[in-house]
Design an enzyme around this catalytic site. Structure first.
Site, mmCIF file in Angstrom:
data_model
loop_
_atom_site.group_PDB
_atom_site.id
_atom_site.type_symbol
_atom_site.label_atom_id
_atom_site.label_comp_id
_atom_site.label_asym_id
_atom_site.label_seq_id
_atom_site.Cartn_x
_atom_site.Cartn_y
_atom_site.Cartn_z
ATOM 1 N N GLY A 76 38.580 44.851 43.486
ATOM 2 C CA GLY A 76 39.220 44.149 42.372
ATOM 3 C C GLY A 76 38.820 42.685 42.402
ATOM 4 O O GLY A 76 37.750 42.309 42.916
ATOM 5 N N TRP A 111 40.200 40.050 44.049
ATOM 6 C CA TRP A 111 40.124 39.512 45.417
ATOM 7 C C TRP A 111 39.201 40.375 46.283
ATOM 8 O O TRP A 111 38.452 39.868 47.124
ATOM 9 C CB TRP A 111 41.530 39.428 46.019
ATOM 10 C CG TRP A 111 41.663 38.772 47.375
ATOM 11 C CD1 TRP A 111 42.427 39.216 48.410
ATOM 12 C CD2 TRP A 111 41.072 37.531 47.834
ATOM 13 N NE1 TRP A 111 42.346 38.343 49.477
ATOM 14 C CE2 TRP A 111 41.523 37.302 49.148
ATOM 15 C CE3 TRP A 111 40.194 36.608 47.266
ATOM 16 C CZ2 TRP A 111 41.133 36.189 49.906
ATOM 17 C CZ3 TRP A 111 39.800 35.499 48.020
ATOM 18 C CH2 TRP A 111 40.262 35.300 49.310
ATOM 19 N N PHE A 118 36.976 51.998 43.015
ATOM 20 C CA PHE A 118 37.707 53.040 42.286
ATOM 21 C C PHE A 118 36.969 53.203 40.961
ATOM 22 O O PHE A 118 37.043 52.335 40.099
ATOM 23 C CB PHE A 118 39.156 52.588 42.092
ATOM 24 C CG PHE A 118 40.011 53.573 41.355
ATOM 25 C CD1 PHE A 118 40.447 54.738 41.966
ATOM 26 C CD2 PHE A 118 40.392 53.327 40.035
ATOM 27 C CE1 PHE A 118 41.247 55.639 41.278
ATOM 28 C CE2 PHE A 118 41.187 54.230 39.349
ATOM 29 C CZ PHE A 118 41.621 55.381 39.969
ATOM 30 N N LYS A 153 55.907 35.596 48.755
ATOM 31 C CA LYS A 153 55.664 34.463 47.840
ATOM 32 C C LYS A 153 55.439 34.953 46.418
ATOM 33 O O LYS A 153 55.626 34.198 45.457
ATOM 34 C CB LYS A 153 54.522 33.584 48.348
ATOM 35 C CG LYS A 153 53.135 34.247 48.381
ATOM 36 C CD LYS A 153 52.386 34.254 47.079
ATOM 37 C CE LYS A 153 51.175 35.169 47.139
ATOM 38 N NZ LYS A 153 50.499 35.313 45.852
ATOM 39 N N GLN A 183 51.435 42.053 41.790
ATOM 40 C CA GLN A 183 52.040 42.579 43.020
ATOM 41 C C GLN A 183 53.499 42.168 43.142
ATOM 42 O O GLN A 183 54.279 42.805 43.838
ATOM 43 C CB GLN A 183 51.259 42.073 44.242
ATOM 44 C CG GLN A 183 49.792 42.477 44.219
ATOM 45 C CD GLN A 183 49.566 43.939 44.523
ATOM 46 O OE1 GLN A 183 49.319 44.336 45.648
ATOM 47 N NE2 GLN A 183 49.678 44.769 43.502
#
Ligand code: NAD
Ligand code: 13P
Length: 381
Positions: free
Chosen positions: A12, A14, A42, A235, A330
């Site tokens: 992806g 990152w 993927f 975070k 996320q």
């Protein structure tokens, strides 16, 4: 002496930026690493926009496999567009092919996909492979909460450390300066089959510094795997709160208050549930703690989507779908997972900011933040 073979599991935003760093270093240190880096993708098809500088109508007028495009153009045109990847990255859709002879595995996928990917890898990885998780999230089940370094390690029967920091992928990929933290502390007594054969260089902090450190990407190695993993996961909840604050236009002072309180809850969570290993200094002194919190509350995707959610009144999932082009938030699932974990223990009140963020994500309560955060979570500190 044999050389380490590195595989990247994930491709992806990152995942691709980390693959670039790793491939630059495997080329730079040929005595330690094999140059080729396999990157598991993927698989999906992608229609290259005709505005792409290397668009060729004869090849690109129909959607083609993303792996094919990555290998042909040395660019992840969907998830990291505009960045030239080193030619020693080989994209593959076959996860078993990617990992089968790798002595170092770098996991970098959105956290919701990790378990399924581990099931696919199981039985195909080298028993003595070592891993690093770049994943920001936690796994919650009826048994409790797990770090992804532990999930990967447990499922594959290998040791896994963690890498996390103030690392907005697009900036790192453009070689703008950033720092990161790597935590790696394998237990002393590991089963015989997990021991790295003597023909390979040992895998330790120096190995990971060699693999990840670049002039634009500075690595600090520590031993607190729990602190590094939790900093990156928690975070994201605070970044959502910062996005709500910016969406309402409450100002920089209010956002700073949210960040301060967020850091306190991150540290408290670590100390309460990972007391044996988690260190306060990891949150307050390392890139994976306070620095990641600051960058994510300003330039991250969670912040951006939360801000748009408040401004538009749409559900955050709709915004994610509309603006991230397949990239995954996320913070939303982490807020839910952390809330489930706290609720099971009757501890929601101990973490008023985490709890308020979760409540705000549920449409029924969204009006609270759209109207004004009446139960100000900062009051508790
Ligand atoms: P991303 O948000 O770009 O997610 C997209 C990736 O998920 C694509 O590779 C896509 O193929 C894959 N995917 C989609 N559906 C899938 C499925 N069903 N099974 C498996 N894979 C699937 O991913 P990313 O930015 O590389 O994030 C990976 C991790 O790195 C996350 O935990 C994130 O928090 C963390 N991280 C991201 C950044 C950043 O700036 N992007 C920075 C630091 C850490
Ligand atoms: P987002 O997933 O919110 O973009 O955060 C990126 C990040 O983790 C930067 O360190």
């Amino acid at each position: 002496q044999k050389k380490h073979k590195v595989a990247i599991v994930g491709s992806g935003n990152w995942g691709s930026a980390i693959a670039k760093i790793v491939a630059e270093n495997t080329k730079h240190y040929p005595d330690v690493f094999q140059e080729e880096v396999k990157m598991w993708v993927f698989e999906e098809t992608y229609l290259l926009p005709s505005s792409h500088p290397r668009y060729d109508f004869s090849k690109h007028s129909q959607p083609v496999k993303l792996t094919q495009l990555i290998n042909e153009l040395n660019e992840n045109v969907k998830y990291l567009p505009g960045i030239r990847l080193p030619s020693n990255i080989l994209a593959t859709p076959d996860i078993t092919d990617a990992v089968k002879d790798a002595t170092i595995l770098v996991f970098n996928v959105p956290h919701q996909f990790v378990s399924k990917i581990c099931d696919q890898i199981l039985g195909h990885n080298l028993p003595y492979a070592k891993a690093i998780s770049c994943i920001k999230g936690v796994e919650v089940s009826s048994e409790g909460i797990s770090l992804f370094s532990d999930v990967i390690g447990r499922r594959l029967g290998i040791y896994c450390g963690a890498l996390s920091g103030a690392n907005i992928a697009n900036e790192v990929a453009q070689e703008k300066f950033s720092e990161t933290t790597i935590a790696y502390q394998p237990p002393k007594d590991i089963p015989k089959e997990q021991e790295m054969p003597k023909e390979y260089p040992p895998v330790d902090h120096a190995t990971f510094k060699t693999l990840f450190h670049r002039p634009y990407f500075h690595v600090r190695c520590i031993s607190d795997v729990a602190g590094v993993s939790l900093g990156g996961a928690l975070k994201n909840i605070v970044a959502l709160a910062a996005g709500f604050v910016d969406g309402r236009g409450w100002g920089d002072n209010a956002k700073a208050a949210i960040m301060r309180v967020g850091l306190l809850e991150m540290r408290k969570f670590g100390k309460m549930f990972f007391a044996d290993t988690c260190r306060t200094s990891t949150f307050t002194e390392e890139s994976c703690g306070v620095a990641d919190l600051i960058t994510s509350c300003n330039g991250g995707r969670n912040h951006k989507c939360a801000k748009m959610m408040v401004a538009t009144g749409k559900k955050i999932e709709e915004i994610e779908e509309e603006v991230l082009n397949g990239q995954k938030l996320q913070g939303t699932s982490t807020a839910k997972e952390v809330n489930e974990f706290l609720k099971m223990r009757g501890l929601e009140g101990e973490f008023p900011l985490f709890t308020a963020v979760y409540s705000t994500l549920t449409p029924i309560l969204m009006h609270i933040v759209r109207g004004g955060w009446s139960a100000n979570p900062c009051r508790h500190y």
